[in-house]
Design an enzyme around this catalytic site. Structure first.
Site: not given
Ligand code: PEP
Ligand code: MG
Length: 603
Positions: A218, A538
């Site tokens: 993140h 996403c």
């Molecule tokens: C993912 O896990 O691909 C996602 C889009 O959620 P995050 O990156 O916020 O965990």
């Molecule tokens: Mg995720």
């Protein structure tokens, strides 16, 4: 700050410096070239209020100290293990320093003294560490003057550094303060939490480089969102780069050059100009539609991590927000946002999209996303699970803490008049979770209507993230419960391959092109398409233009990514034909070797 407006580096600095150029390698996470002086945020002093304790609490306080010592040891051993990635001369310079730190958190005077102070002077563990650190450094500095002054200073610095590390681990404080960050500096530190990254001001910052971190954690996502050239997971960086020294960050190649020579600096300046030119060219794509050469339309949306990104989303030509990570609303604050505050935030984002759809994901707490307000308000325990990625994450917490969930749902429902809205549930693994969430969603809507709130006849669609193998493999069952799927390939890759997405040591194993991950994406996509249900990707996979033909060939037509990636992905869409993509995907899916798949996709 991105490469286009990075300040010209002070040429004199590089020429005057006595230290040679040093080239380090890490994981490129956010494109662009940054040139600037090192701001070593880990150098910031840790301020701790003095704190007395009761005699009855000494055991608990000593246990806290022991936990912080164990944590510090783990961190230092990890840094030590990663030195193998460095050239030999750098290893020889840095290893003894880390060994000295490790020794000091062993049965040393510092540790013995801090333990004794807790029991004898009845102070908190952090106060005991600070007091003992001060006492030792004073003793070192008052040694006879004919002693080696530089050596004494160095020993004093080492003790202070270890003391700071212990206090940081005791207070769970961010590893640094950004208040003194000079304009145009490059932030260099050991590790950066997503919440820390959210505090950075991209207009003041030239770039970021850290010792730790992986490509799709993140923190990396946040840095890409800010558009700051960044390289993470650079072994030995913290020790190799000193505050004030000039550094060149290449967020595409993944290199960090400390004390660049005049030639390196000149090449870096040329790279800055070249990068800016490419960006300008890509900007021309903004108004062009995302259609393939055989006229198939593809939806390209943006992910939103922090409201500051909104103008970037408009500039990038994204058709709405495919993933609003609502965690930003809860980070870096003492208390939780109430319903009114959340309503205002969602409303302003939806309005800003001017009729383009916005998918709001409800709070995805857990894993590496630590949110102090949830701890201080007692919603989650202070000490989290040993294995937080597998613990009370995402929908699991929301279904347990229904007040938290209901408040957020109510705020989204109150804001949804402002434009097309969808609600997205994170970390789903079972059909029961979706059913339970929908019951709560309907209950909240009924309550709001009773309160006189005018809600649309049909509530905003309620979709789910497909980001665990459990969800992907039960996608056919989940498709009967959910209104749409958003495939989160970041977590899906992590959980499928058992590789931490934010961990530099295993970064080479983190591979979204592993056939296991691709088969799960394919299975989930086909389940959605059979139900004629919207499905998008996403995760960070969607931001890689090279991967777009494969994803299109698997049947996907909707992608959400960091805003700055939209033009490049649009370029890839406009350069390909759907029939080619289908043939290509078929060939790729016949392969079982991730290396061959990578070769085919990256060719
Ligand atoms: C993912 O896990 O691909 C996602 C889009 O959620 P995050 O990156 O916020 O965990
Ligand atoms: Mg995720």
């Amino acid at each position: 700050m991105n490469a286009t407006d990075a300040p010209k580096p002070p040429r004199r600095l590089a020429v005057k410096t006595a230290r040679p150029e040093r080239r380090l390698i890490g994981i490129p996470v956010s494109p662009g070239i940054a040139i600037g002086p090192v701001f070593g945020a880990h150098e910031a002093p840790t301020v701790v209020a003095r704190h007395k304790i009761q005699a009855a609490d000494t055991q608990a306080e000593t246990a806290r100290l022991d936990t912080a010592i164990a944590q510090s040891r783990k961190q230092l051993l990890k840094l030590r293990a990663r030195l193998g990635n460095l050239p030999e001369d750098s290893q020889a310079e840095i290893a003894p320093l880390l060994d000295a730190y490790l020794q000091m958190i062993g049965p040393s005077r510092l540790v013995r003294g801090a333990r004794r102070r807790i029991g004898e002077t009845l102070v908190s563990a952090e106060t005991a560490v600070m007091d003992e650190t001060d006492a030792i450094t004073q003793a070192i500095m008052s040694m006879p003057a004919d002693d080696d002054a530089a050596g004494r200073k160095r020993r004093g610095d080492e003790v202070r550094e270890v003391g700071r590390r212990l206090v940081r681990n005791l207070t769970h404080a961010p590893f640094r303060s950004f208040s003194g960050l000079p304009e145009g500096a490059v932030l260099v530190c050991e590790s950066l939490r997503p919440a820390d990254a959210a505090l950075l001001d991209p207009s003041r910052l030239a770039g970021v480089a850290t010792d730790e971190g992986g490509s799709d954690g993140h923190t990396a996502i946040m840095l890409r969102a800010l558009g700051v050239p960044s390289v993470l997971g650079v072994a030995g960086l913290g020790q190799a780069a000193r505050p004030g020294e000039t550094v060149v960050i290449d967020g595409v190649a993944g290199t960090v050059v400390v004390n660049p020579t005049v030639e390196t600096l000149a090449a870096a300046r040329r790279a800055v100009t070249a990068f800016a030119r490419v960006q300008q060219k890509l900007a021309l794509l903004r108004r062009l539609p995302a259609v393939t050469t055989d006229r198939e339309t593809v939806e390209l949306q943006a992910n939103l991590e922090i409201p500051a990104e909104l103008p970037l989303i408009a500039q990038a030509g994204a058709a709405g927000i495919g993933l609003l990570r609502s965690e930003f609303l809860f980070m870096n604050r003492e208390t939780l946002p109430n319903e009114d505050e959340q309503t205002e935030t969602y409303r302003s984002v939806i309005e800003a999209m001017g009729g383009d759809p916005v998918t709001i994901r409800v709070l995805d707490w857990g894993g590496e996303k630590d949110i102090e307000a949830l701890q201080s308000e007692g919603v989650v325990p202070e000490v989290t699970d040993e294995n937080p990625a597998l613990g009370l994450r995402g929908i699991r917490l929301l279904l347990r803490e229904t007040d938290l969930f209901e408040t957020q749902l109510a705020a989204i429902l109150r804001a949804c008049h402002a434009g097309p809205t969808r609600v997205l549930l994170p970390m789903v693994t079972t059909v029961a979770e979706v059913r339970q969430a929908r019951e709560i969603y309907d209950r909240v809507a009924r309550r709001l209507r009773r309160r006189g709130e005018r809600l649309p006849e049909a509530l905003p669609p309620l979709g789910i993230m497909i980001e665990t193998p459990g969800a992907a493999l039960s996608a056919d069952a989940l498709a009967l419960e959910a209104d749409f799927f958003a495939i989160g390939t970041n977590d899906l890759t992590m959980y499928t391959l058992a590789v931490d997405r934010g961990e530099s040591d295993v970064a080479s194993l983190y591979d979204p092109l592993h056939p296991a991950v691709l088969r799960l994406v394919q299975f989930a996509t086909e389940a959605a398409l059979r139900m004629r249900m919207p499905v998008s990707v996403c995760g960070e996979m969607a931001a890689n233009p090279k991967l777009i033909p494969l994803l299109l060939g698997l049947g996907l037509r909707s992608f959400s990514m960091n805003a700055s990636a939209v033009p490049r992905v649009k370029q890839a869409v406009r350069a390909t034909s759907m029939s080619e993509c289908v043939r290509f995907a078929r060939k790729v899916m016949e392969q079982t070797d991730p290396a061959i798949i990578r070769e085919m996709v990256m060719a």
